[in-house]
Design an enzyme around this catalytic site. Structure first.
Site, mmCIF file in Angstrom:
data_model
loop_
_atom_site.group_PDB
_atom_site.id
_atom_site.type_symbol
_atom_site.label_atom_id
_atom_site.label_comp_id
_atom_site.label_asym_id
_atom_site.label_seq_id
_atom_site.Cartn_x
_atom_site.Cartn_y
_atom_site.Cartn_z
ATOM 1 N N ILE A 12 -4.111 -15.844 -1.540
ATOM 2 C CA ILE A 12 -2.980 -16.231 -2.410
ATOM 3 C C ILE A 12 -2.055 -16.878 -1.628
ATOM 4 C CG2 ILE A 12 -1.303 -15.292 -4.102
ATOM 5 C CD1 ILE A 12 -3.667 -12.923 -4.362
ATOM 6 N N LEU A 33 -3.530 -13.588 11.217
ATOM 7 C CA LEU A 33 -4.661 -13.946 11.058
ATOM 8 C C LEU A 33 -5.971 -12.730 11.077
ATOM 9 C CD1 LEU A 33 -4.636 -17.419 13.016
ATOM 10 C CD2 LEU A 33 -4.196 -16.951 10.796
ATOM 11 N N ASN A 35 -7.171 -11.358 8.581
ATOM 12 C CA ASN A 35 -8.173 -11.638 7.374
ATOM 13 C C ASN A 35 -8.016 -13.245 6.805
ATOM 14 O OD1 ASN A 35 -10.192 -10.456 5.765
ATOM 15 N ND2 ASN A 35 -8.685 -10.638 3.960
ATOM 16 N N SER A 124 0.340 -4.758 -7.242
ATOM 17 C CA SER A 124 -1.141 -5.096 -7.782
ATOM 18 C C SER A 124 -1.043 -4.254 -9.032
ATOM 19 C CB SER A 124 -2.044 -4.429 -6.900
ATOM 20 O OG SER A 124 -3.333 -4.412 -7.625
ATOM 21 N N ALA A 125 -1.963 -4.752 -10.293
ATOM 22 C CA ALA A 125 -2.147 -4.013 -11.564
ATOM 23 C C ALA A 125 -2.488 -2.679 -11.067
ATOM 24 C CB ALA A 125 -2.751 -4.781 -12.283
ATOM 25 N N THR A 126 -3.208 -2.306 -9.904
ATOM 26 C CA THR A 126 -3.700 -0.908 -9.388
ATOM 27 C C THR A 126 -2.607 -0.189 -9.743
ATOM 28 O OG1 THR A 126 -5.326 -0.070 -7.991
ATOM 29 C CG2 THR A 126 -3.390 -1.411 -7.119
ATOM 30 N N TYR A 148 -4.932 2.350 -0.851
ATOM 31 C CA TYR A 148 -4.581 1.010 -0.819
ATOM 32 C C TYR A 148 -3.441 1.046 -2.271
ATOM 33 C CZ TYR A 148 -4.138 -3.882 -2.742
ATOM 34 O OH TYR A 148 -3.742 -4.817 -3.015
ATOM 35 N N LYS A 152 0.717 0.270 -2.020
ATOM 36 C CA LYS A 152 1.481 -0.565 -2.781
ATOM 37 C C LYS A 152 2.584 0.146 -3.657
ATOM 38 C CE LYS A 152 -0.469 -4.580 -2.037
ATOM 39 N NZ LYS A 152 0.071 -5.466 -1.164
ATOM 40 N N ASN A 178 -5.969 -9.647 -11.750
ATOM 41 C CA ASN A 178 -7.313 -10.039 -10.937
ATOM 42 C C ASN A 178 -7.244 -11.552 -10.484
ATOM 43 O OD1 ASN A 178 -7.972 -7.351 -12.524
ATOM 44 N ND2 ASN A 178 -9.966 -7.735 -11.440
ATOM 45 N N ASN A 197 -16.226 -7.678 -2.280
ATOM 46 C CA ASN A 197 -16.149 -6.669 -3.283
ATOM 47 C C ASN A 197 -15.931 -6.845 -4.484
ATOM 48 O OD1 ASN A 197 -16.465 -4.209 -1.363
ATOM 49 N ND2 ASN A 197 -14.524 -4.983 -0.382
HETATM 50 P P1 NAD Z 1 -5.526 -12.041 2.276
HETATM 51 O O1 NAD Z 1 -6.225 -10.902 3.001
HETATM 52 O O2 NAD Z 1 -6.283 -13.240 2.040
HETATM 53 O O3 NAD Z 1 -4.227 -12.348 2.628
HETATM 54 C C1 NAD Z 1 -3.501 -11.554 3.185
HETATM 55 C C2 NAD Z 1 -2.992 -12.032 4.673
HETATM 56 O O4 NAD Z 1 -2.275 -11.282 5.441
HETATM 57 C C3 NAD Z 1 -4.125 -12.625 5.563
HETATM 58 O O5 NAD Z 1 -4.157 -13.808 5.998
HETATM 59 C C4 NAD Z 1 -3.847 -11.667 6.898
HETATM 60 O O6 NAD Z 1 -4.157 -12.146 8.077
HETATM 61 C C5 NAD Z 1 -2.367 -11.314 6.715
HETATM 62 N N1 NAD Z 1 -1.974 -9.940 7.232
HETATM 63 C C6 NAD Z 1 -2.645 -8.675 7.049
HETATM 64 N N2 NAD Z 1 -1.726 -7.867 7.796
HETATM 65 C C7 NAD Z 1 -0.938 -8.611 8.649
HETATM 66 C C8 NAD Z 1 0.226 -8.105 9.347
HETATM 67 N N3 NAD Z 1 0.240 -6.882 9.617
HETATM 68 N N4 NAD Z 1 0.980 -9.249 10.090
HETATM 69 C C9 NAD Z 1 0.751 -10.390 9.743
HETATM 70 N N5 NAD Z 1 -0.342 -10.870 8.911
HETATM 71 C C10 NAD Z 1 -0.964 -9.954 8.204
HETATM 72 O O7 NAD Z 1 -5.169 -11.424 0.700
HETATM 73 P P2 NAD Z 1 -4.809 -11.895 -0.515
HETATM 74 O O8 NAD Z 1 -5.978 -11.796 -1.456
HETATM 75 O O9 NAD Z 1 -4.205 -13.182 -0.398
HETATM 76 O O10 NAD Z 1 -3.734 -11.020 -1.188
HETATM 77 C C11 NAD Z 1 -2.199 -11.263 -0.634
HETATM 78 C C12 NAD Z 1 -1.466 -9.866 -1.146
HETATM 79 O O11 NAD Z 1 -1.661 -9.884 -2.415
HETATM 80 C C13 NAD Z 1 -1.914 -8.673 -0.324
HETATM 81 O O12 NAD Z 1 -0.667 -7.768 -0.177
HETATM 82 C C14 NAD Z 1 -2.679 -7.987 -1.412
HETATM 83 O O13 NAD Z 1 -2.734 -6.757 -1.408
HETATM 84 C C15 NAD Z 1 -2.193 -8.385 -2.854
HETATM 85 N N6 NAD Z 1 -2.872 -8.405 -3.986
HETATM 86 C C16 NAD Z 1 -4.239 -9.011 -3.827
HETATM 87 C C17 NAD Z 1 -4.998 -9.025 -4.737
HETATM 88 C C18 NAD Z 1 -6.384 -9.652 -4.716
HETATM 89 O O14 NAD Z 1 -7.293 -9.377 -5.765
HETATM 90 N N7 NAD Z 1 -6.506 -10.831 -4.013
HETATM 91 C C19 NAD Z 1 -4.634 -8.386 -6.203
HETATM 92 C C20 NAD Z 1 -3.319 -7.583 -6.206
HETATM 93 C C21 NAD Z 1 -2.570 -7.673 -4.832
HETATM 94 C C1 WQD Z 2 -13.783 -6.465 -11.706
HETATM 95 C C2 WQD Z 2 -15.004 -5.840 -12.476
HETATM 96 C C3 WQD Z 2 -16.259 -4.077 -11.753
HETATM 97 C C4 WQD Z 2 -18.168 -6.189 -8.710
HETATM 98 C C5 WQD Z 2 -9.891 -4.914 -7.490
HETATM 99 C C6 WQD Z 2 -8.664 -3.881 -6.818
HETATM 100 C C7 WQD Z 2 -7.440 -4.269 -7.422
HETATM 101 C C8 WQD Z 2 -7.190 -5.657 -7.194
HETATM 102 C C9 WQD Z 2 -8.031 -6.575 -7.707
HETATM 103 C C10 WQD Z 2 -5.966 -5.823 -5.038
HETATM 104 C C11 WQD Z 2 -14.839 -4.515 -12.686
HETATM 105 C C12 WQD Z 2 -17.059 -4.995 -11.984
HETATM 106 C C13 WQD Z 2 -17.370 -5.908 -9.523
HETATM 107 C C14 WQD Z 2 -19.404 -6.228 -8.658
HETATM 108 C C15 WQD Z 2 -19.362 -5.575 -10.911
HETATM 109 N N1 WQD Z 2 -6.790 -5.761 -5.754
HETATM 110 N N2 WQD Z 2 -17.805 -5.576 -11.063
HETATM 111 N N3 WQD Z 2 -19.851 -5.871 -9.827
HETATM 112 O O1 WQD Z 2 -11.700 -3.553 -9.325
HETATM 113 O O2 WQD Z 2 -10.508 -4.660 -11.280
HETATM 114 O O3 WQD Z 2 -9.731 -4.673 -8.948
HETATM 115 O O4 WQD Z 2 -9.461 -6.266 -7.221
HETATM 116 O O5 WQD Z 2 -4.737 -5.560 -5.251
HETATM 117 O O6 WQD Z 2 -6.667 -3.365 -6.541
HETATM 118 O O7 WQD Z 2 -9.288 -2.559 -7.249
HETATM 119 O O8 WQD Z 2 -11.798 -5.953 -9.288
HETATM 120 O O9 WQD Z 2 -13.267 -7.758 -8.792
HETATM 121 O O10 WQD Z 2 -13.916 -5.653 -7.904
HETATM 122 O O11 WQD Z 2 -14.193 -5.952 -10.351
HETATM 123 O O12 WQD Z 2 -19.851 -5.203 -11.898
HETATM 124 O O13 WQD Z 2 -20.310 -6.337 -7.808
HETATM 125 O O14 WQD Z 2 -16.217 -6.299 -12.082
HETATM 126 O O15 WQD Z 2 -16.768 -2.806 -12.178
HETATM 127 O O16 WQD Z 2 -15.344 -4.103 -14.182
HETATM 128 P P1 WQD Z 2 -11.086 -4.781 -9.799
HETATM 129 P P2 WQD Z 2 -13.460 -6.389 -8.968
#
Ligand code: NAD
Ligand code: WQD
Length: 337
Positions: A12, A33, A35, A124-126, A148, A152, A178, A197
């Protein structure tokens, strides 16, 4: 405007850096870096025809972070840096609390030291746990069932306390639904290190032939077709939400700590997602319906009215566009960056 993006090389973060550069902001990324791959930022620079100031560092190193903030005369911070795997957080909770909670405390200390008090946080919506009502508004009760989500929620509480104690702080807490898809150029996107995942990268890898078939976790939910319903938001829409949040923090309207849902408001089932992906890719997605995944909720989608009204932001792109862009990224980069 000089913006610090923690975790800016990630999924993101890189899309947000691009949108910020396109709006002529000066972008400074601080990322360890752990992840991500710095190539994402090289491509962002190419797309924006502009430079990113990059430093490889860990946000828990408060001294280094403070000097990065002061030497680049940072005005505001977008804080993405964090770990995001729910499963890993269950097996290694200390790693998650240390990185996500201690990391944020270190960032807050560095910001205080440098008198930078505008922050956008990736929540996160979590944090809504199992919702009582749909769509979910920001006023809904919060609860979490894994480290996790707990990390948050803890950070949200810390940020609310910080803003309460010192009215100079302006904090926009963004609760993403999502995130999915990729930049339409196909140059940057989500690059999971292991077997994904999340459903969208998993389906992409099935479509491209890297994975054999999708396991649908549960076909007996109380939803229209029995599969889980989620609010998939295009990563470019999400990135633009951060620009809207920064504009809000720089306006006279901003006050203390405010939470905003970033979602489309529309629920999409797993079967609908598969259909949209098959249409976008022209590929067949084989699947089996298996047992529910522990911790999953039946349905989760946003009421984005507050973000629409207060931030003047609205998600524009639908699930078809999300699948088209995810597919373009997958085909162009079968092994990631
Ligand atoms: P991502 O893993 O691609 O990006 C996170 C970045 O943070 C990575 O580049 C990683 O190297 C860096 N990082 C991690 N720990 C660090 C540290 N201690 N110091 C410096 N850099 C560090 O993840 P993303 O999907 O881009 O998510 C970004 C943020 O949004 C995260 O905080 C995540 O929890 C939150 N978020 C993500 C999702 C999702 O589904 N992708 C949903 C809700 C919230
Ligand atoms: C979406 C839907 C699964 C994988 C997670 C985190 C949440 C946030 C976003 C960071 C669900 C179904 C999934 C598969 C499936 N991340 N599914 N087979 O669980 O809504 O949210 O990512 O903040 O905290 O929990 O996202 O993409 O894993 O699942 O059927 O192999 O797809 O059951 O209905 P989720 P997801």
């Amino acid at each position: 405007m000089n913006v610090l993006i923690t975790g800016g090389a990630g999924y993101i973060g890189s899309h947000t850096c691009l949108e910020l550069l396109l709006k002529k902001a000066n972008v400074f990324v601080y990322d360890n870096l752990s992840n991500s791959n710095v190539k994402s930022l090289v491509l962002v620079e190419e797309l924006a025809r502009n430079k990113v100031g990059f430093y490889k560092g860990d946000i828990r190193n408060c001294y280094e972070l403070s000097s990065f903030i002061s030497s680049n005369m940072i005005d505001c911070v977008v804080h993405f840096a964090g770990l995001k795997s729910v499963g890993e957080s269950n097996s290694d909770p200390v790693k998650y609390y240390d990185n996500n909670v201690s990391g944020t405390i270190s960032l807050l200390k560095a910001m205080e030291r440098c008198k930078v008090k505008k922050l956008v946080f990736s929540s996160s919506a979590t944090v809504y746990g199992t919702p009582n009502e749909l769509p979910i508004s920001e006023a809904a009760p919060t609860s979490t069932i894994n480290p996790y989500g707990q990390s948050k929620l803890l950070v949200e509480k810390i940020l609310a306390d910080v803003a309460k104690a010192d009215s100079d702080w302006k904090i926009a807490n963004l609760r993403y639904f999502n995130p999915a898809g990729a930049h339409p150029s196909g140059l940057i996107g989500e690059d999971p290190k292991d077997i994904p995942n999340n459903i969208m990268p998993y389906v992409s890898q099935v479509a491209v032939g890297k994975l054999e078939k999708l396991s649908i976790f549960g076909g007996d939910y109380n939803t229209p077709d029995g599969t889980g319903v989620r609010d998939y938001i295009h990563v470019t829409d999400l990135a633009k939400g951060h620009l809207a949040a920064l504009n809000y923090l720089n306006s006279s309207q901003a006050c203390g700590f405010s939470s905003f849902n970033l979602g489309t408001g529309k629920g999409v089932s797993v079967l609908e997602l598969i259909k949209a992906f098959e249409k976008a890719s022209g590929k067949n997605i084989p699947f089996d319906i298996v047992a529910r995944r522990q911790g999953d909720v039946a349905a989760c989608y946003a009421d984005p009215t507050k973000a629409n009204k207060v931030l003047g932001w609205k998600a524009e792109l639908d699930i078809e566009r999300i699948c088209q862009d995810a597919w373009r990224w997958q085909v162009n980069n079968p092994t990631g960056y």
